[in-house]
Design a protein around this motif. Structure first.
Motif, mmCIF file in Angstrom:
data_model
loop_
_atom_site.group_PDB
_atom_site.id
_atom_site.type_symbol
_atom_site.label_atom_id
_atom_site.label_comp_id
_atom_site.label_asym_id
_atom_site.label_seq_id
_atom_site.Cartn_x
_atom_site.Cartn_y
_atom_site.Cartn_z
ATOM 1 N N THR A 210 0.958 -1.172 0.037
ATOM 2 C CA THR A 210 0.032 -0.040 0.258
ATOM 3 C C THR A 210 0.805 1.225 -0.076
ATOM 4 O O THR A 210 0.578 2.251 -0.918
ATOM 5 C CB THR A 210 -0.907 0.139 1.136
ATOM 6 N N GLY A 211 2.057 1.238 0.708
ATOM 7 C CA GLY A 211 2.781 2.613 1.046
ATOM 8 C C GLY A 211 3.549 2.757 -0.294
ATOM 9 O O GLY A 211 3.788 3.882 -0.735
ATOM 10 N N LEU B 231 8.560 6.174 5.116
ATOM 11 C CA LEU B 231 9.470 5.847 6.489
ATOM 12 C C LEU B 231 9.079 4.371 6.674
ATOM 13 O O LEU B 231 7.720 4.044 6.727
ATOM 14 C CB LEU B 231 9.102 6.861 7.423
ATOM 15 N N GLN C 201 11.122 -1.610 9.332
ATOM 16 C CA GLN C 201 11.970 -2.605 8.907
ATOM 17 C C GLN C 201 13.136 -2.491 7.986
ATOM 18 O O GLN C 201 13.266 -1.182 7.660
ATOM 19 C CB GLN C 201 11.286 -3.934 8.274
ATOM 20 N N GLY D 123 7.107 -5.239 3.334
ATOM 21 C CA GLY D 123 5.995 -5.551 4.042
ATOM 22 C C GLY D 123 5.647 -7.104 4.322
ATOM 23 O O GLY D 123 6.529 -7.767 4.349
ATOM 24 N N GLN D 124 4.416 -7.243 4.011
ATOM 25 C CA GLN D 124 3.941 -8.847 4.405
ATOM 26 C C GLN D 124 4.500 -9.583 2.873
ATOM 27 O O GLN D 124 4.346 -10.936 2.882
ATOM 28 C CB GLN D 124 2.462 -9.181 4.357
ATOM 29 N N ILE D 125 4.848 -9.054 1.813
ATOM 30 C CA ILE D 125 5.429 -9.403 0.491
ATOM 31 C C ILE D 125 6.780 -9.718 0.761
ATOM 32 O O ILE D 125 7.539 -8.767 0.951
ATOM 33 C CB ILE D 125 5.278 -8.589 -0.645
ATOM 34 N N GLY E 93 4.797 -14.537 2.431
ATOM 35 C CA GLY E 93 3.343 -13.911 2.700
ATOM 36 C C GLY E 93 2.302 -14.068 1.350
ATOM 37 O O GLY E 93 2.212 -15.433 1.097
ATOM 38 N N PRO E 94 1.867 -13.310 0.901
ATOM 39 C CA PRO E 94 0.910 -13.566 -0.264
ATOM 40 C C PRO E 94 1.665 -14.189 -1.549
ATOM 41 O O PRO E 94 2.755 -14.056 -1.534
ATOM 42 C CB PRO E 94 0.359 -12.237 -0.888
ATOM 43 N N ASN E 95 0.803 -15.297 -2.182
ATOM 44 C CA ASN E 95 1.556 -16.043 -3.129
ATOM 45 C C ASN E 95 0.947 -15.450 -4.433
ATOM 46 O O ASN E 95 1.759 -15.263 -5.527
ATOM 47 C CB ASN E 95 1.162 -17.367 -3.045
ATOM 48 N N THR F 251 13.659 2.634 10.549
ATOM 49 C CA THR F 251 13.439 3.788 11.376
ATOM 50 C C THR F 251 12.541 3.155 12.818
ATOM 51 O O THR F 251 11.908 2.494 12.666
ATOM 52 C CB THR F 251 12.228 4.831 10.834
ATOM 53 N N ALA G 163 -0.702 -0.976 15.280
ATOM 54 C CA ALA G 163 0.326 0.174 15.559
ATOM 55 C C ALA G 163 -0.186 1.521 15.501
ATOM 56 O O ALA G 163 1.065 2.316 15.767
ATOM 57 C CB ALA G 163 1.189 -0.133 14.334
ATOM 58 N N VAL H 296 -1.338 -16.525 10.920
ATOM 59 C CA VAL H 296 -1.447 -17.455 9.930
ATOM 60 C C VAL H 296 0.198 -18.153 9.938
ATOM 61 O O VAL H 296 0.989 -17.224 9.983
ATOM 62 C CB VAL H 296 -1.674 -17.009 8.449
ATOM 63 N N ALA I 63 -2.008 -11.399 10.492
ATOM 64 C CA ALA I 63 -2.115 -11.866 8.962
ATOM 65 C C ALA I 63 -2.974 -11.178 8.351
ATOM 66 O O ALA I 63 -2.852 -10.172 7.488
ATOM 67 C CB ALA I 63 -1.944 -13.338 8.805
ATOM 68 N N ARG J 4 -5.260 -3.410 -2.327
ATOM 69 C CA ARG J 4 -4.033 -2.441 -2.004
ATOM 70 C C ARG J 4 -3.820 -1.409 -3.093
ATOM 71 O O ARG J 4 -3.582 -0.320 -2.731
ATOM 72 C CB ARG J 4 -2.977 -3.318 -1.269
HETATM 73 C C1 LIG Z 1 0.532 -15.252 4.820
HETATM 74 C C2 LIG Z 1 -0.373 -14.080 4.094
HETATM 75 C C3 LIG Z 1 -0.886 -14.454 2.970
HETATM 76 C C4 LIG Z 1 -1.612 -13.901 2.164
HETATM 77 N N1 LIG Z 1 -2.185 -14.245 1.012
HETATM 78 C C5 LIG Z 1 -2.570 -13.359 0.092
HETATM 79 C C6 LIG Z 1 -2.886 -13.805 -1.179
HETATM 80 O O1 LIG Z 1 -2.737 -14.837 -1.658
HETATM 81 N N2 LIG Z 1 -3.511 -12.817 -2.199
HETATM 82 C C7 LIG Z 1 -3.607 -11.551 -1.657
HETATM 83 O O2 LIG Z 1 -4.145 -10.780 -2.342
HETATM 84 N N3 LIG Z 1 -3.407 -11.031 -0.507
HETATM 85 C C8 LIG Z 1 -2.838 -11.981 0.423
HETATM 86 N N4 LIG Z 1 -2.255 -11.631 1.510
HETATM 87 C C9 LIG Z 1 -2.729 -10.201 2.089
HETATM 88 C C10 LIG Z 1 -1.691 -9.376 1.503
HETATM 89 O O3 LIG Z 1 -0.443 -9.864 1.702
HETATM 90 C C11 LIG Z 1 -1.660 -7.789 2.135
HETATM 91 O O4 LIG Z 1 -3.100 -7.356 2.170
HETATM 92 C C12 LIG Z 1 -0.799 -6.877 1.503
HETATM 93 O O5 LIG Z 1 0.456 -7.253 1.512
HETATM 94 C C13 LIG Z 1 -0.850 -5.753 2.918
HETATM 95 O O6 LIG Z 1 0.258 -4.596 2.334
HETATM 96 P P1 LIG Z 1 0.074 -3.208 3.143
HETATM 97 O O7 LIG Z 1 1.068 -2.609 2.646
HETATM 98 O O8 LIG Z 1 -1.171 -2.584 3.488
HETATM 99 O O9 LIG Z 1 0.678 -3.860 4.590
HETATM 100 P P2 LIG Z 1 2.043 -4.249 5.193
HETATM 101 O O10 LIG Z 1 2.296 -5.316 3.805
HETATM 102 O O11 LIG Z 1 1.821 -5.176 6.577
HETATM 103 O O12 LIG Z 1 2.986 -2.934 5.176
HETATM 104 C C14 LIG Z 1 2.731 -2.206 6.379
HETATM 105 C C15 LIG Z 1 4.195 -1.831 6.527
HETATM 106 O O13 LIG Z 1 4.206 -0.971 7.589
HETATM 107 C C16 LIG Z 1 5.665 -1.222 8.436
HETATM 108 N N5 LIG Z 1 5.254 -0.641 9.760
HETATM 109 C C17 LIG Z 1 4.459 -1.143 10.669
HETATM 110 N N6 LIG Z 1 4.552 -0.418 11.833
HETATM 111 C C18 LIG Z 1 5.189 0.763 11.380
HETATM 112 C C19 LIG Z 1 5.750 1.653 12.299
HETATM 113 N N7 LIG Z 1 5.317 1.984 13.390
HETATM 114 N N8 LIG Z 1 6.637 2.430 11.590
HETATM 115 C C20 LIG Z 1 7.177 2.384 10.427
HETATM 116 N N9 LIG Z 1 6.553 1.455 9.662
HETATM 117 C C21 LIG Z 1 5.853 0.453 10.180
HETATM 118 C C22 LIG Z 1 5.602 -2.791 8.248
HETATM 119 O O14 LIG Z 1 7.102 -2.986 8.782
HETATM 120 C C23 LIG Z 1 5.230 -2.885 6.947
HETATM 121 O O15 LIG Z 1 6.391 -2.895 6.044
HETATM 122 C C24 LIG Z 1 -1.841 -12.211 2.396
HETATM 123 C C25 LIG Z 1 -1.342 -11.916 3.890
HETATM 124 C C26 LIG Z 1 -0.333 -12.934 4.724
HETATM 125 C C27 LIG Z 1 0.296 -12.454 5.876
#
Ligand SMILES: Cc1cc2nc3c(=O)[nH]c(=O)nc-3n(C[C@H](O)[C@H](O)[C@H](O)COP(=O)(O)OP(=O)(O)OC[C@H]3O[C@@H](n4cnc5c(N)ncnc54)[C@H](O)[C@@H]3O)c2cc1C
Length: 450
Positions: free
Chosen positions: A15-16, A33, A36, A41-43, A56-58, A236, A273, A297, A399, A439
C-alpha cells in the motif's frame, strides 16, 4: 536533522509503496518511512536451494483496472506473470481425497462435493427471497441462498483460503461487498452475475480480467520495482506523528533525532500500530480502529526436488473445516508459475492457523514439521518412503484483518479522524479490502484524493 517534505507515507508494504509511486507519478514530493530494514511488508520472496517461494501472499487477482495499469507502468522493471491455464482448477478435500470444484454444468451435476438436494435447490437461487439483515454473516448468507453443503464445501473453504477466517463471524457487506451487492441490487447471485456480464464496458473496465497474477521471479520483484527511485528511509525507530498549529504535520523518528515537517501524512501500517504512531488521537476515536482483529497464519513452504511425476495441475487444494484436518489448504505455486522449483520438482505452500486455530501460532517448529510431513503423505499422497527436501516455516501474528460486524463503526471512526485532522489519511488493509488488488486500488484512490 529537520527536513521539509510535501507528503510522508508511513510503511513500505504494497500500500505504502504503490501510494508513493502514484504520487511521484503526479509530480509530488514523497518520503516513505519504514520500520523494518527492508521494503515489501507482508510481501517477501525467498530463493533457496533452487526453490523460489513466498512467505506472505503468493498470488493476487487482476480485480481492478489499477492492477493492470500498475504493471504497465512497471514494465521494464518487473514483469507481470499470470498463472497457467491449468491452475484455474481448484480442489476441495472431501473424505479421503481432493475433488475438483465444478467448473461447468456436467461437473456441477456429478461432483460428490454437494448433496443432490442442494444441487436441485440451487436451481431455485434466482427466486429465493432477499435477506433482511444488513449484518448477515457470509456463512448465514451462503446457507440461506445456496444450502448447507455448498456452504460447507465451497464457501467455508473459500473463506479459509482468502481470510483465514470464520465465515460465521465475517460480515458479508464488509468482507465480500461484491457478493453482498449482487443480492442487495439484483435479488440473486445468479441474476446479478448475468446482469453484470451484460452491462456495457469501457476499455478500462476490460482491464479487469480476474486473472491470477504474480511477478516473474516472485512478488518481491514487484515491490522492489515500486521502491526503485523512491525516497525511502528503512530501519526507522519510534515514529511519532503530531499535528501543528499551522495545519502542517511534524513526524519524528529515531527517538526524536530526525524530524520532518510536511503537509500530508498517509499511514499504511496495521491498525494495532496506530495508537503508538498517532498518540494525539483520543481513545474514543482510536479504540474502534485499533481493536481490529487480525487472524494469525502460519505458512510453510515445502519443496521436493523430484516429485516422481506426482503432479497436481491446479491452483491449490482447500480443506473445509468440517473435514477437521490441521490445515486450511495447500497452494501449488510451481503449477501456477515458472521456475518456482527445480525441473521435475514441486513447490507447495501449506497454510495453518487462522481465526479458528489461532493457538497454532504457539506450536514449535518440530510440531509444525510433523504436521507438514503427515499432510505430505496423507493429503498430497506422496509415498511414505519420500520426504520433502525443503521445509521453511513463516509465522504471521497479524496476517489477515477480519472484517466482522464492528467494521462499520471502524470505517466511521477512520472517516471521523480524517475529517478532524485534515492532511492525515489512514490507509492500509484495515479498510478497502485485504487482497493485493485492493491495496493497489486503494493506493490509487489515496493518490487521487491528495
Ligand atoms: C500469509 C499471508 C498470505 C496472504 N495471501 C494473500 C494472497 O494470496 N493474495 C492477496 O491478495 N493477499 C494476500 N495476503 C494479504 C496481503 O499480503 C496484504 O493485504 C498486503 O500485502 C498488505 O500490504 P500493506 O502495505 O497494506 O501492509 P503491510 O505489508 O503489512 O505493510 C505495512 C508496513 O508498515 C510497516 N510498519 C508497521 N509499523 C510501523 C511503524 N510504526 N513505523 C513504520 N513502519 C511500520 C511494516 O513493517 C510494513 O512494512 C496475505 C497475507 C499474509 C500475511
Amino acid at each position: 536533522m529537520t527536513q521539509e517534505r510535501d507528503i510522508v507515507v508511513i510503511g513500505a508494504g504494497l500500500t505504502g509503496l504503490a501510494t508513493a509511486f502514484n504520487l511521484r507519478k503526479k509530480g509530488r514530493d514523497v518520503l516513505v518511512l519504514e520500520k523494518q530494514n527492508r521494503v515489501g511488508g507482508q510481501i517477501h520472496t525467498f530463493t533457496e536451494e533452487g526453490f523460489t517461494f513466498e512467505s506472505g501472499p503468493n498470488t493476487g487477482v487482476v480485480s481492478f483496472p489499477e492492477v493492470a495499469e500498475l504493471f504497465q507502468d512497471l514494465k521494464g522493471r518487473c514483469d507481470l506473470e499470470t498463472a497457467r491455464e491449468s491452475s484455474k482448477r481448484r480442489l476441495i478435500w472431501k473424505g479421503d481425497k481432493f475433488h475438483a470444484l465444478p467448473s461447468g454444468p456436467v461437473s456441477a451435476v456429478t461432483t460428490p462435493l454437494f448433496t443432490l438436494k442442494d444441487k436441485f435447490r440451487i436451481l431455485g437461487e434466482p427466486w429465493r427471497q432477499k435477506g433482511t439483515n444488513p449484518n448477515e454473516s457470509v456463512g448465514a448468507l451462503a446457507q440461506r441462498r445456496l444450502g448447507r453443503s455448498f456452504f460447507e464445501y465451497a464457501v467455508d473453504p473459500f473463506v479459509s483460503g482468502v481470510y483465514a477466517g470464520d465465515p460465521m463471524k465475517l460480515t458479508t457487506r464488509f468482507a465480500l461487498p461484491k457478493l453482498y451487492h449482487l443480492e442487495a441490487n439484483y435479488g440473486s447471485f445468479v441474476r446479478g452475475a448475468i446482469a453484470k456480464r451484460k452491462e456495457p464496458k469501457t476499455d478500462r473496465d476490460r482491464l479487469v480480467t480476474k486473472k491470477v497474477f504474480s511477478a516473474r521471479g516472485g512478488l518481491q520483484k514487484m515491490v522492489d520495482a515500486l521502491a526503485q527511485d523512491a525516497d525511502i528511509v528503512t530501519g526507522t525507530q519510534q515514529i511519532k506523528v503530531q499535528p501543528r498549529e499551522d495545519h502542517t504535520w511534524r513526524v519524528t523518528y529515531n527517538n526524536g533525532c530526525e524530524e520532518v515537517i510536511c503537509r500530508h501524512v498517509v499511514t499504511t501500517v496495521g491498525a494495532y500500530a496506530l495508537p503508538d504512531l498517532l498518540p494525539f488521537i483520543p481513545r474514543t476515536l482510536m479504540d474502534p480502529i485499533s481493536s481490529l482483529y487480525y487472524a494469525p497464519v502460519i505458512q510453510v513452504c515445502v519443496g521436493i526436488r523430484d516429485s516422481h511425476g506426482l503432479n497436481y495441475p491446479a491452483f491449490g487444494g482447500l480443506i473445509p473445516s468440517k473435514e477437521q484436518k490441521q490445515l486450511l489448504g495447500i497452494l501449488f505455486p510451481s503449477e501456477c508459475f515458472v521456475q518456482r522449483a527445480p525441473v521435475g520438482g514441486a513447490l507447495y505452500s501449506y497454510f495453518m492457523g487462522g481465526a479458528r486455530h489461532a493457538d497454532y501460532l504457539q506450536k514449535s517448529d518440530d510440531e509444525i514439521r510433523e504436521m507438514v510431513i503427515d499432510a505430505f503423505h496423507s493429503l498430497l499422497k506422496y509415498p511414505k518412503t519420500m520426504e520433502p527436501d525443503m521445509i521453511r516455516i513463516f509465522r504471521h501474528e497479524h496476517a489477515i484483518p477480519q472484517y466482522g460486524e464492528d467494521s462499520g463503526t471502524r470505517f466511521e471512526a477512520i472517516a471521523c479522524v480524517e475529517q478532524q485532522y485534515p492532511g492525515l489519511i489512514l490507509a492500509g488493509n484495515m479498510c478497502d479490502g485485504i487482497g493485493m488488488g485492493n491495496r493497489i486500488h486503494q493506493a490509487a484512490m489515496v493518490a487521487n484524493k491528495l
